[in-house]
Write a protein that holds these residues in place. Structure first.
Motif, PDB file in Angstrom:
ATOM      1  N   THR A 156       0.861  -1.177   0.000  1.00  0.00           N
ATOM      2  CA  THR A 156       0.000   0.000   0.000  1.00  0.00           C
ATOM      3  C   THR A 156       0.898   1.227   0.000  1.00  0.00           C
ATOM      4  OG1 THR A 156      -1.723  -1.133   1.229  1.00  0.00           O
ATOM      5  CG2 THR A 156      -1.780   1.260   1.240  1.00  0.00           C
ATOM      6  N   ASP A 197      -5.944   1.581  -6.773  1.00  0.00           N
ATOM      7  CA  ASP A 197      -6.349   1.073  -5.471  1.00  0.00           C
ATOM      8  C   ASP A 197      -5.224   0.917  -4.460  1.00  0.00           C
ATOM      9  OD1 ASP A 197      -9.046   0.899  -5.474  1.00  0.00           O
ATOM     10  OD2 ASP A 197      -9.106  -1.064  -6.455  1.00  0.00           O
ATOM     11  N   LEU A 199      -3.015   3.083  -3.764  1.00  0.00           N
ATOM     12  CA  LEU A 199      -2.549   4.376  -3.266  1.00  0.00           C
ATOM     13  C   LEU A 199      -3.504   4.917  -2.213  1.00  0.00           C
ATOM     14  CD1 LEU A 199      -0.619   6.885  -3.664  1.00  0.00           C
ATOM     15  CD2 LEU A 199      -2.420   7.776  -5.109  1.00  0.00           C
ATOM     16  N   VAL A 200      -2.899   5.397  -1.122  1.00  0.00           N
ATOM     17  CA  VAL A 200      -3.667   6.080  -0.101  1.00  0.00           C
ATOM     18  C   VAL A 200      -2.974   7.404   0.140  1.00  0.00           C
ATOM     19  CG1 VAL A 200      -4.032   6.087   2.377  1.00  0.00           C
ATOM     20  CG2 VAL A 200      -4.667   4.090   1.059  1.00  0.00           C
ATOM     21  N   LYS A 201      -3.750   8.491   0.211  1.00  0.00           N
ATOM     22  CA  LYS A 201      -3.110   9.781   0.454  1.00  0.00           C
ATOM     23  C   LYS A 201      -3.523  10.326   1.806  1.00  0.00           C
ATOM     24  CE  LYS A 201      -3.688  11.450  -4.120  1.00  0.00           C
ATOM     25  NZ  LYS A 201      -3.859  12.688  -4.880  1.00  0.00           N
ATOM     26  N   PRO A 203      -3.007  13.744   4.667  1.00  0.00           N
ATOM     27  CA  PRO A 203      -2.540  15.119   4.783  1.00  0.00           C
ATOM     28  C   PRO A 203      -1.322  15.251   5.681  1.00  0.00           C
ATOM     29  CG  PRO A 203      -4.545  14.809   6.049  1.00  0.00           C
ATOM     30  CD  PRO A 203      -4.305  13.532   5.329  1.00  0.00           C
ATOM     31  N   THR A 215      -1.085   0.847   8.871  1.00  0.00           N
ATOM     32  CA  THR A 215      -1.431   0.028   7.720  1.00  0.00           C
ATOM     33  C   THR A 215      -0.380  -1.034   7.450  1.00  0.00           C
ATOM     34  OG1 THR A 215      -2.385   2.047   6.800  1.00  0.00           O
ATOM     35  CG2 THR A 215      -2.218   0.156   5.326  1.00  0.00           C
TER      36      THR A 215
ATOM     37  N   THR B 170     -12.406  -4.783  -3.482  1.00  0.00           N
ATOM     38  CA  THR B 170     -10.981  -4.608  -3.170  1.00  0.00           C
ATOM     39  C   THR B 170     -10.728  -4.880  -1.699  1.00  0.00           C
ATOM     40  OG1 THR B 170     -11.366  -2.278  -2.753  1.00  0.00           O
ATOM     41  CG2 THR B 170     -10.576  -2.858  -4.941  1.00  0.00           C
ATOM     42  N   GLU B 171      -9.446  -5.013  -1.383  1.00  0.00           N
ATOM     43  CA  GLU B 171      -9.059  -5.152   0.019  1.00  0.00           C
ATOM     44  C   GLU B 171      -9.134  -3.798   0.698  1.00  0.00           C
ATOM     45  OE1 GLU B 171      -5.149  -6.620   0.745  1.00  0.00           O
ATOM     46  OE2 GLU B 171      -5.714  -8.647   0.167  1.00  0.00           O
ATOM     47  N   SER B 173      -7.023  -1.557   2.752  1.00  0.00           N
ATOM     48  CA  SER B 173      -5.651  -1.485   3.247  1.00  0.00           C
ATOM     49  C   SER B 173      -5.586  -0.617   4.490  1.00  0.00           C
ATOM     50  CB  SER B 173      -4.734  -0.934   2.162  1.00  0.00           C
ATOM     51  OG  SER B 173      -5.296   0.225   1.625  1.00  0.00           O
ATOM     52  N   GLY B 174      -6.425   0.358   4.574  1.00  0.00           N
ATOM     53  CA  GLY B 174      -6.399   1.290   5.705  1.00  0.00           C
ATOM     54  C   GLY B 174      -7.427   2.344   5.417  1.00  0.00           C
ATOM     55  N   PRO B 175      -6.995   3.563   5.160  1.00  0.00           N
ATOM     56  CA  PRO B 175      -7.966   4.587   4.811  1.00  0.00           C
ATOM     57  C   PRO B 175      -8.743   4.196   3.562  1.00  0.00           C
ATOM     58  CG  PRO B 175      -5.842   5.569   5.256  1.00  0.00           C
ATOM     59  CD  PRO B 175      -5.640   4.093   5.238  1.00  0.00           C
ATOM     60  N   ALA B 253     -10.999  13.934   5.232  1.00  0.00           N
ATOM     61  CA  ALA B 253      -9.671  14.150   4.650  1.00  0.00           C
ATOM     62  C   ALA B 253      -8.667  13.189   5.270  1.00  0.00           C
ATOM     63  CB  ALA B 253      -9.230  15.593   4.878  1.00  0.00           C
ATOM     64  N   GLY B 257      -8.732   8.443   2.248  1.00  0.00           N
ATOM     65  CA  GLY B 257      -7.668   7.951   1.376  1.00  0.00           C
ATOM     66  C   GLY B 257      -7.300   8.908   0.255  1.00  0.00           C
ATOM     67  N   ASN B 258      -8.157   9.881  -0.026  1.00  0.00           N
ATOM     68  CA  ASN B 258      -7.865  10.941  -0.990  1.00  0.00           C
ATOM     69  C   ASN B 258      -7.343  10.468  -2.325  1.00  0.00           C
ATOM     70  OD1 ASN B 258      -8.297  13.200   0.970  1.00  0.00           O
ATOM     71  ND2 ASN B 258      -6.647  12.119   1.980  1.00  0.00           N
ATOM     72  N   SER B 259      -7.923   9.420  -2.834  1.00  0.00           N
ATOM     73  CA  SER B 259      -7.439   8.871  -4.088  1.00  0.00           C
ATOM     74  C   SER B 259      -8.415   9.218  -5.210  1.00  0.00           C
ATOM     75  CB  SER B 259      -7.303   7.357  -3.938  1.00  0.00           C
ATOM     76  OG  SER B 259      -6.673   6.834  -5.055  1.00  0.00           O
ATOM     77  N   ASN B 260      -7.877   9.742  -6.302  1.00  0.00           N
ATOM     78  CA  ASN B 260      -8.714  10.191  -7.417  1.00  0.00           C
ATOM     79  C   ASN B 260      -9.213   9.044  -8.251  1.00  0.00           C
ATOM     80  OD1 ASN B 260      -8.360  12.822  -6.837  1.00  0.00           O
ATOM     81  ND2 ASN B 260      -8.028  13.381  -8.969  1.00  0.00           N
ATOM     82  N   GLN B 261     -10.184   8.304  -7.801  1.00  0.00           N
ATOM     83  CA  GLN B 261     -10.684   7.234  -8.632  1.00  0.00           C
ATOM     84  C   GLN B 261     -12.142   6.954  -8.298  1.00  0.00           C
ATOM     85  OE1 GLN B 261      -9.062   3.462  -7.785  1.00  0.00           O
ATOM     86  NE2 GLN B 261      -9.023   3.776  -5.597  1.00  0.00           N
ATOM     87  N   SER B 268     -12.140   0.595  -1.265  1.00  0.00           N
ATOM     88  CA  SER B 268     -11.037   1.247  -1.960  1.00  0.00           C
ATOM     89  C   SER B 268     -10.981   2.718  -1.559  1.00  0.00           C
ATOM     90  CB  SER B 268     -11.201   1.104  -3.468  1.00  0.00           C
ATOM     91  OG  SER B 268     -12.259   1.913  -3.898  1.00  0.00           O
ATOM     92  N   PRO B 269      -9.769   3.308  -1.617  1.00  0.00           N
ATOM     93  CA  PRO B 269      -9.641   4.711  -1.265  1.00  0.00           C
ATOM     94  C   PRO B 269     -10.441   5.590  -2.239  1.00  0.00           C
ATOM     95  CG  PRO B 269      -7.480   3.718  -1.679  1.00  0.00           C
ATOM     96  CD  PRO B 269      -8.494   2.693  -2.009  1.00  0.00           C
TER      97      PRO B 269
END
Lengths: 340, 324
Positions: A156, A197, A199-201, A203, A215, B170-171, B173-175, B253, B257-261, B268-269
């Motif tokens: 991740t 999928d 990618l986690v962002k 702040p 994570t 999807t799994e 993963s966290g956020p 925020a 996960g702030n992911s553009n998808q 999924s994020p």
């Protein structure tokens, strides 16, 4: 009698509070990068305490906001870890003097149970951020880490959600070591990561650190000081010379020693030479106007610069930053004289 | 308990006295004040629209509707699209509305339909309303450090065995969308619960008496009479909660996960408009600021549409609801 006592108490309390503000004849206000903020605030607090008559305050808003505040003349100085572009400089009528004040390292922290030390070849970490390596037991990673049990787990990837100088420097490095990254993603304060999928962002530096910590199977880039503070494991990275170097003071100073600072003080250390150099190092700058109308302010600004350049460097290391090499200090101090 | 039992008489007044001069003056002043504040609110909203709209115009001219349907956000190449954010905003808010709505209304029923002694009702009501006082950042941190580790095994179990269902594709993963929306539903719970309780309490005591008088059981009374009677108010509560969920920023925020998808998968994020604005504003350059202003207008319009549509539904579906 009791009322009188209260009143006296009040006056006394206020008498204690007021002077600290009233005695400061000069207020210096700055804003900008969050990357060096912990160090700057310590410097300015100590400086203000040691010098009655001046109060320095700093707001950590991010490099972009710092540059904007500086351009709009709402602050006395700005701070940025992406320096300033020629176009941005041209918008400041009285001219700009950028001074590197400290340097930092960007590290790759990870969350893998039982893996205390991890070596990442440059091919591996650039491909992780390209989405081409998605499993921890990928042969490229495994080959560099004989004897380490790497799990068959998805990676991740954690990146910064806000626009940030850290991302700017990190992507510049990736673009410098991987042509495909340069063409596909490029570099900037925010980039469009091709990761979907995986990618986690999060702040800010602390957000990324927290996400990595929480994570399993995560990897992310943060400033060295934050990784040190949160005790996250950091990967050793392969440098230009092909050696694996762990983050830390020695690798950082070695990297800086191999870079010459140009006349305008702006240089990005995208991929330093030298066998002992840690590959991801960046200067961070304070922004000053070439001329100041207020002579008293000017005097304090010079005193402040001197303080940061000489006395201040001594505590950089403890805060997780790289003290400037002596030659650099000398050069910066020369450049500071042009501020008038 | 019941306000209609007796009308208090004060200072020897009689019901027949015409309003005094003072009363009329007071009425007038109050009405005037109400008008002024209403107008001020509208002016303020118009001013905000004007300010944001003015700054968004260059981006509107440049990107137009393209911004709404494109999915890429690349500041370096000046490519902007907010479709994933619009999707994420609506998806997370809807999810929160379903979860928070069900629990909120259930709580309202539990606390108003004599399941508990009155004193305990009041204590519980206050506790739930206190949820509203917790800062957003605390919810975000709680989500990262407590909620995600708890739901991760559960979510990954669902993915492993029911991965063919698009929602579990999807799994986690966290956020991701799921933890974000879950926290969101807790955040709108106090609003939904409090307003629904008011709706239940507004039902005349006589109605309740009459229903039980007819020999209805408790659940018949609740489901067949109380719930429909209060439905206008409950709907209002849900609209309010949805509005809050659309605009919530910091907790999302930190958690989304702030992911553009765009993905149907809950795990999924994702990203939301409010999170996009909050995180990109501080370091945005001129062009990006204009685009963000445009995105802000979009968020404002979505919220406005939701509220107006909600209001219309209340007005037309419930003749009784309109008068409230």
């Amino acid at each position: 009698m009791k009322v009188l006592k209260n009143v006296v108490g009040f006056i006394f309390t206020f008498a204690l509070l007021v002077p600290s503000v009233a005695l400061a004849d000069v207020n210096l206000v700055g804003s900008g990068a969050s990357f060096p903020a912990p160090l700057y605030t310590t410097w300015f607090k100590t400086f203000s305490r040691e010098n009655s008559g001046v109060q320095v305050s700093y707001q950590s808003k991010g490099s972009g906001a710092g540059i904007r505040d500086f351009q709009n003349h709402v602050v006395d100085f700005g701070a940025s870890d992406a320096a300033m572009s020629a176009e941005e400089i041209s918008k400041v009528a009285e001219g700009v003097q950028l001074l590197p004040m400290t340097a930092g390292e960007i590290v790759l922290s990870y969350n893998l149970k039982g893996v205390k030390e991890l070596k990442l070849p440059r091919e591996a970490y650039s491909k992780i951020y390209l989405g081409e390596i998605t499993k921890w037991n990928d042969p490229i990673i495994a080959k560099a880490n004989p004897g380490v049990k790497l799990p068959d787990e998805n990676i991740t990837v954690v990146a910064r959600a806000d626009s940030s100088g850290t991302t700017f420097n990190f992507t510049q490095h990736l673009a410098a070591i991987n042509k495909e990254f340069k063409d596909k993603v490029g570099s900037g304060k925010t980039v469009d990561w091709p990761l979907g999928d995986h990618l986690v962002k999060s702040p800010k530096n602390d957000g990324v650190a927290a996400t990595i910590m929480q994570t399993p199977g995560a990897i992310g880039y943060i400033e060295f000081g934050y990784a040190k503070m949160t005790k996250l494991p950091m990967a050793s990275l392969e440098n230009k010379a092909g050696k694996f170097v762990a983050p830390g003071l020695a690798g950082g100073q070695a990297a800086l020693a191999n870079v010459t600072l140009p006349e305008n003080m702006i240089v990005f250390v995208t991929d330093p030479e030298g066998a002992d150099s840690y590959p991801m190092v960046t200067y961070t700058w304070m922004l000053f106007y070439k001329t100041y109308q207020d002579k008293e302010k000017l005097e304090w600004i010079h005193k402040l610069i001197d303080y940061c350049l000489f006395k201040g460097q001594a505590i950089s290391d403890k805060a997780g930053y790289i003290p400037l090499p002596e030659t650099v200090v000398k050069k910066v101090s020369e450049a500071a004289k042009t501020i008038q | 308990m019941d306000s209609q039992k007796e009308l208090p008489m004060k200072w020897g007044e009689s019901y027949a006295t015409p309003p005094s001069f003072r009363d009329r003056l007071f009425d007038k002043a109050f009405r005037g004040m109400a008008y002024i504040f209403t107008t001020l609110t509208i002016v303020l909203l118009a001013y905000i629209l004007f300010e944001i709209g003015g700054k968004a115009i260059p981006a509107m001219q440049k990107y137009g509707l393209n911004l709404l349907v494109s999915t890429q956000w690349d500041v370096n190449q000046n490519i902007f699209g907010i479709l994933p954010e619009i999707w994420g905003t609506l998806y997370s808010a809807l999810f929160a509305l379903v979860v928070g709505g069900v629990f909120g209304v259930a709580i309202a029923i539990f606390l108003t339909q004599d399941f508990l002694p009155h004193k305990i009702e009041i204590v519980l009501k206050n506790i739930i309303e206190m949820l509203a006082a917790i800062p957003s950042v605390v919810y975000g941190l709680w989500g990262i450090f407590v909620l995600i580790p708890i739901i991760r095994p559960f979510a990954n179990f669902l993915h492993a065995y029911f991965g063919w269902v698009p929602f579990f594709g999807t799994e986690l993963s966290g956020p991701g969308l799921f933890p974000g929306a879950l926290v969101l539903s807790i955040m709108i719970l106090p609003t939904v619960a409090a307003v629904s309780q008011d709706a239940f309490r507004a039902i005349p005591y006589k109605t309740k008496e009459a229903v039980y008088g007819m020999g209805a059981t408790r659940w018949e009374a609740i489901l067949r009479v109380m719930l429909p009677t209060a439905s206008g108010g409950i709907f209002g509560a849900l609209v309010l909660g949805f509005g809050r969920a659309l605009g919530e920023t910091m907790a999302l925020a930190m958690l989304v996960g702030n992911s553009n998808q765009i993905s149907l998968s809950l795990f999924s994020p994702a990203n939301t408009l409010a999170a996009l604005l909050a995180l990109n504003f501080p370091e945005a350059g001129t062009t990006e600021v204009e685009v963000l202003m445009f995105a802000a207008i979009v968020l404002l319009v979505i919220t406005l549409v939701v509220n107006v549509v909600g209001q219309l539904i209340i007005n037309y579906s419930q003749p009784g609801g309109a008068k409230r």
